[in-house]
Write a protein that holds these residues in place. Sequence first.
Motif, mmCIF file in Angstrom:
data_model
loop_
_atom_site.group_PDB
_atom_site.id
_atom_site.type_symbol
_atom_site.label_atom_id
_atom_site.label_comp_id
_atom_site.label_asym_id
_atom_site.label_seq_id
_atom_site.Cartn_x
_atom_site.Cartn_y
_atom_site.Cartn_z
ATOM 1 N N ARG A 14 0.828 -1.214 0.000
ATOM 2 C CA ARG A 14 0.000 0.000 0.000
ATOM 3 C C ARG A 14 0.865 1.268 0.000
ATOM 4 N N ALA A 15 2.002 1.225 0.696
ATOM 5 C CA ALA A 15 2.901 2.384 0.722
ATOM 6 C C ALA A 15 3.494 2.646 -0.661
ATOM 7 N N SER A 16 3.525 1.631 -1.493
ATOM 8 C CA SER A 16 4.021 1.776 -2.869
ATOM 9 C C SER A 16 2.924 2.233 -3.821
ATOM 10 N N GLY A 17 1.733 2.488 -3.292
ATOM 11 C CA GLY A 17 0.634 2.965 -4.121
ATOM 12 C C GLY A 17 -0.180 1.861 -4.773
ATOM 13 N N ILE A 18 -0.031 0.639 -4.295
ATOM 14 C CA ILE A 18 -0.743 -0.506 -4.869
ATOM 15 C C ILE A 18 -2.054 -0.711 -4.114
ATOM 16 N N ARG A 19 -3.137 -0.878 -4.851
ATOM 17 C CA ARG A 19 -4.436 -1.202 -4.257
ATOM 18 C C ARG A 19 -4.438 -2.695 -3.954
ATOM 19 N N VAL A 20 -4.634 -3.066 -2.690
ATOM 20 C CA VAL A 20 -4.582 -4.459 -2.261
ATOM 21 C C VAL A 20 -6.002 -4.964 -2.000
ATOM 22 N N ILE A 21 -6.368 -6.054 -2.676
ATOM 23 C CA ILE A 21 -7.668 -6.691 -2.490
ATOM 24 C C ILE A 21 -7.400 -8.052 -1.863
ATOM 25 N N THR A 22 -7.903 -8.269 -0.655
ATOM 26 C CA THR A 22 -7.624 -9.507 0.085
ATOM 27 C C THR A 22 -8.868 -10.384 0.195
ATOM 28 N N ASP A 23 -8.666 -11.552 0.785
ATOM 29 C CA ASP A 23 -9.730 -12.526 1.061
ATOM 30 C C ASP A 23 -10.355 -13.075 -0.211
ATOM 31 N N ILE A 24 -9.547 -13.235 -1.257
ATOM 32 C CA ILE A 24 -10.032 -13.749 -2.532
ATOM 33 C C ILE A 24 -9.425 -15.131 -2.786
ATOM 34 N N CYS A 25 -10.251 -16.047 -3.266
ATOM 35 C CA CYS A 25 -9.771 -17.377 -3.632
ATOM 36 C C CYS A 25 -10.472 -17.811 -4.912
ATOM 37 N N GLY A 26 -9.913 -18.837 -5.545
ATOM 38 C CA GLY A 26 -10.526 -19.367 -6.754
ATOM 39 C C GLY A 26 -9.532 -19.458 -7.889
ATOM 40 N N PRO A 27 -9.978 -19.991 -9.028
ATOM 41 C CA PRO A 27 -9.103 -20.087 -10.206
ATOM 42 C C PRO A 27 -8.659 -18.697 -10.667
ATOM 43 N N VAL A 28 -7.381 -18.582 -10.970
ATOM 44 C CA VAL A 28 -6.796 -17.293 -11.328
ATOM 45 C C VAL A 28 -7.517 -16.647 -12.507
ATOM 46 N N ASN A 29 -7.803 -17.414 -13.546
ATOM 47 C CA ASN A 29 -8.454 -16.834 -14.736
ATOM 48 C C ASN A 29 -9.856 -16.330 -14.431
ATOM 49 N N GLU A 30 -10.605 -17.052 -13.610
ATOM 50 C CA GLU A 30 -11.963 -16.611 -13.251
ATOM 51 C C GLU A 30 -11.934 -15.368 -12.371
ATOM 52 N N VAL A 31 -11.010 -15.330 -11.405
ATOM 53 C CA VAL A 31 -10.882 -14.165 -10.523
ATOM 54 C C VAL A 31 -10.494 -12.935 -11.339
ATOM 55 N N LEU A 32 -9.548 -13.107 -12.247
ATOM 56 C CA LEU A 32 -9.121 -12.004 -13.094
ATOM 57 C C LEU A 32 -10.260 -11.492 -13.968
ATOM 58 N N ALA A 33 -11.007 -12.401 -14.584
ATOM 59 C CA ALA A 33 -12.140 -12.001 -15.430
ATOM 60 C C ALA A 33 -13.200 -11.268 -14.615
ATOM 61 N N SER A 34 -13.472 -11.747 -13.417
ATOM 62 C CA SER A 34 -14.453 -11.094 -12.557
ATOM 63 C C SER A 34 -13.994 -9.696 -12.167
ATOM 64 N N PHE A 35 -12.706 -9.549 -11.872
ATOM 65 C CA PHE A 35 -12.173 -8.224 -11.518
ATOM 66 C C PHE A 35 -12.285 -7.264 -12.697
ATOM 67 N N LEU A 36 -11.915 -7.717 -13.881
ATOM 68 C CA LEU A 36 -11.946 -6.846 -15.057
ATOM 69 C C LEU A 36 -13.362 -6.413 -15.416
ATOM 70 N N GLN A 37 -14.348 -7.251 -15.100
ATOM 71 C CA GLN A 37 -15.736 -6.892 -15.365
ATOM 72 C C GLN A 37 -16.334 -6.054 -14.240
ATOM 73 N N GLY A 38 -15.572 -5.836 -13.171
ATOM 74 C CA GLY A 38 -16.039 -5.023 -12.053
ATOM 75 C C GLY A 38 -16.936 -5.763 -11.087
ATOM 76 N N ASN A 39 -16.909 -7.102 -11.127
ATOM 77 C CA ASN A 39 -17.807 -7.891 -10.293
ATOM 78 C C ASN A 39 -17.135 -8.556 -9.101
ATOM 79 N N LEU A 40 -15.836 -8.399 -8.935
ATOM 80 C CA LEU A 40 -15.128 -9.143 -7.895
ATOM 81 C C LEU A 40 -15.610 -8.782 -6.497
ATOM 82 N N ALA A 41 -15.887 -7.516 -6.255
ATOM 83 C CA ALA A 41 -16.314 -7.085 -4.917
ATOM 84 C C ALA A 41 -17.659 -7.685 -4.534
ATOM 85 N N GLY A 42 -18.542 -7.903 -5.491
ATOM 86 C CA GLY A 42 -19.863 -8.423 -5.185
ATOM 87 C C GLY A 42 -19.996 -9.925 -5.312
ATOM 88 N N GLU A 43 -18.949 -10.601 -5.750
ATOM 89 C CA GLU A 43 -19.006 -12.051 -5.954
ATOM 90 C C GLU A 43 -18.649 -12.782 -4.664
#
Length: 161
Positions: free
Chosen positions: A110-139
């Motif tokens: 965070r001190a380096s200016g990186i937005r950290v999203i925690t408590d996420i699990c699952g297949p990397v490709n599905e998590v990435l797709a959900s994030f790019l569509q803006g749905n990760l927070a609500g999934e």
Amino acid sequence: MVVRDTRTGRYALNADNMGIRGIYLSSGTNIDSKPCMRIALPKWQDRVSPLFDVAMTVMFVDVDGLREIRRREMMFSTETPVARALRVAAERCDVFICGAISPSLEAVLRASGIRVITDICGPVNEVLASFLQGNLAGEHAYLMPGSGNRTRVRRRWRGGR
């Protein structure tokens, strides 16, 4: 080396060692090598690693809008957890998506200016797709079991009813 003139906003080729003052490019030329967004995900067996502190691989994905530009992986060997966090920060990431992370490592990112999203699990490709569509927070499907972010319905014990 290409530099940006802060007064005019134009890019110039800095070639002082060749005796040339500078060559200006058209104002619409984008020569910044950094993509629109760089996302980092610690990875374990094609899933988001449950704990960044012990992850051996971090995947970096460069995206422009919803389009993936480049994907690469960084392997860690015997570095300390703090050294791993510093290496991730040195990659100029915008977002870091992970399972769990110790508070000290999260503070480094965070001190380096990186937005950290925690408590996420699952297949990397599905998590990435959900994030790019803006749905990760609500999934809720991608939240780690026992995560404090999950909405819970508590029922009271009613003595056999």
